[in-house]
Design a protein around this motif. Sequence first.
Motif, PDB file in Angstrom:
ATOM      1  N   LYS A  40       0.847  -1.194   0.000  1.00  0.00           N
ATOM      2  CA  LYS A  40       0.000   0.000   0.000  1.00  0.00           C
ATOM      3  C   LYS A  40       0.883   1.245   0.000  1.00  0.00           C
ATOM      4  CE  LYS A  40      -4.003  -2.023   2.128  1.00  0.00           C
ATOM      5  NZ  LYS A  40      -4.291  -2.740   3.344  1.00  0.00           N
ATOM      6  N   TYR A  41       0.471   2.217  -0.794  1.00  0.00           N
ATOM      7  CA  TYR A  41       1.183   3.484  -0.923  1.00  0.00           C
ATOM      8  C   TYR A  41       0.210   4.631  -0.703  1.00  0.00           C
ATOM      9  CZ  TYR A  41       5.295   1.276  -3.003  1.00  0.00           C
ATOM     10  OH  TYR A  41       6.415   0.527  -3.200  1.00  0.00           O
ATOM     11  N   ALA A  42       0.729   5.727  -0.166  1.00  0.00           N
ATOM     12  CA  ALA A  42      -0.007   6.991  -0.170  1.00  0.00           C
ATOM     13  C   ALA A  42       0.439   7.699  -1.445  1.00  0.00           C
ATOM     14  CB  ALA A  42       0.340   7.825   1.061  1.00  0.00           C
ATOM     15  N   ILE A 102       4.543   7.267  -1.752  1.00  0.00           N
ATOM     16  CA  ILE A 102       5.455   6.801  -0.704  1.00  0.00           C
ATOM     17  C   ILE A 102       4.832   5.556  -0.085  1.00  0.00           C
ATOM     18  CG2 ILE A 102       4.463   8.283   1.098  1.00  0.00           C
ATOM     19  CD1 ILE A 102       7.397   8.654   2.107  1.00  0.00           C
ATOM     20  N   ARG A 103       5.653   4.538   0.101  1.00  0.00           N
ATOM     21  CA  ARG A 103       5.157   3.280   0.660  1.00  0.00           C
ATOM     22  C   ARG A 103       4.770   3.505   2.117  1.00  0.00           C
ATOM     23  NH1 ARG A 103       6.785  -0.984   3.562  1.00  0.00           N
ATOM     24  NH2 ARG A 103       6.121  -3.052   2.924  1.00  0.00           N
ATOM     25  N   ILE A 104       3.613   2.996   2.478  1.00  0.00           N
ATOM     26  CA  ILE A 104       3.167   3.054   3.870  1.00  0.00           C
ATOM     27  C   ILE A 104       4.099   2.144   4.681  1.00  0.00           C
ATOM     28  CG2 ILE A 104       1.257   2.545   5.454  1.00  0.00           C
ATOM     29  CD1 ILE A 104       0.508   4.775   3.517  1.00  0.00           C
ATOM     30  N   ILE A 120      -4.823  13.157  -1.180  1.00  0.00           N
ATOM     31  CA  ILE A 120      -4.038  11.940  -0.943  1.00  0.00           C
ATOM     32  C   ILE A 120      -4.964  10.735  -0.946  1.00  0.00           C
ATOM     33  CG2 ILE A 120      -2.583  10.706   0.715  1.00  0.00           C
ATOM     34  CD1 ILE A 120      -1.644  13.455   1.724  1.00  0.00           C
ATOM     35  N   ARG A 121      -4.552   9.706  -1.668  1.00  0.00           N
ATOM     36  CA  ARG A 121      -5.320   8.460  -1.660  1.00  0.00           C
ATOM     37  C   ARG A 121      -4.385   7.306  -1.304  1.00  0.00           C
ATOM     38  NH1 ARG A 121      -4.020   9.989  -6.361  1.00  0.00           N
ATOM     39  NH2 ARG A 121      -3.243   8.598  -7.952  1.00  0.00           N
ATOM     40  N   ILE A 122      -4.953   6.297  -0.718  1.00  0.00           N
ATOM     41  CA  ILE A 122      -4.207   5.083  -0.383  1.00  0.00           C
ATOM     42  C   ILE A 122      -4.508   4.079  -1.485  1.00  0.00           C
ATOM     43  CG2 ILE A 122      -3.811   3.264   1.322  1.00  0.00           C
ATOM     44  CD1 ILE A 122      -3.136   6.160   2.284  1.00  0.00           C
TER      45      ILE A 122
END
Length: 191
Positions: A40-42, A102-104, A120-122
């Motif tokens: 998962k990334y933001a 950016i990687r969570i 911002i979306r995940i």
Amino acid sequence: MFGMIKNSLFGNTEETEYKLLSSETKDGVGFEVRRYEAAKYAAVSSEGRSFDQVTGELVRKLLMYIGGSNEQGEAMGTAAPIIITVYPRNDGVLSRRLMVGIRIPTIYQQSPPTPTDSAIRIEERPGMTVYALQFGGFAGESEYRAEALRLTRTLGETAPFQRKQYFCCSYDPPLKPYGRRNEVWFLQEEP
């Protein structure tokens, strides 16, 4: 804002793990082939402004998010690299569309904090294999374009990578004066 500064200066930086498939040198240019797992990334996107005009603003949004500007108020630590997806035109010039991600961090992968910034979306990104070329210094659009051209020439015309997009990666905080690490990644096309 203080959370973002404290997080980036004093927090731990979690570098995204990968499996090194090969390390190669061709025509004096060293590059790696790596495999990254799904995660998962933001992410935040922009259209209409150039790479150098907008990347700082988008990176700040993401650093604010992981620094605690989220619904849970959770400072997550920092992650590296920051990955900027760019879309080159046929002449190599970057289009005015890009996405910064950016990687969570690992401990938040199952349930990332909810962003308070609606831009911002995940997103869940699939695993990928990349050709990675590392270089130093402060990098903007011209430096990333030059390194992408160098990697393109090194890999050659028949290498199986996507030509419609590539990734510009930065591993260091903006104020780090030396020993900086940047990379260009080309996404390998899966057979």
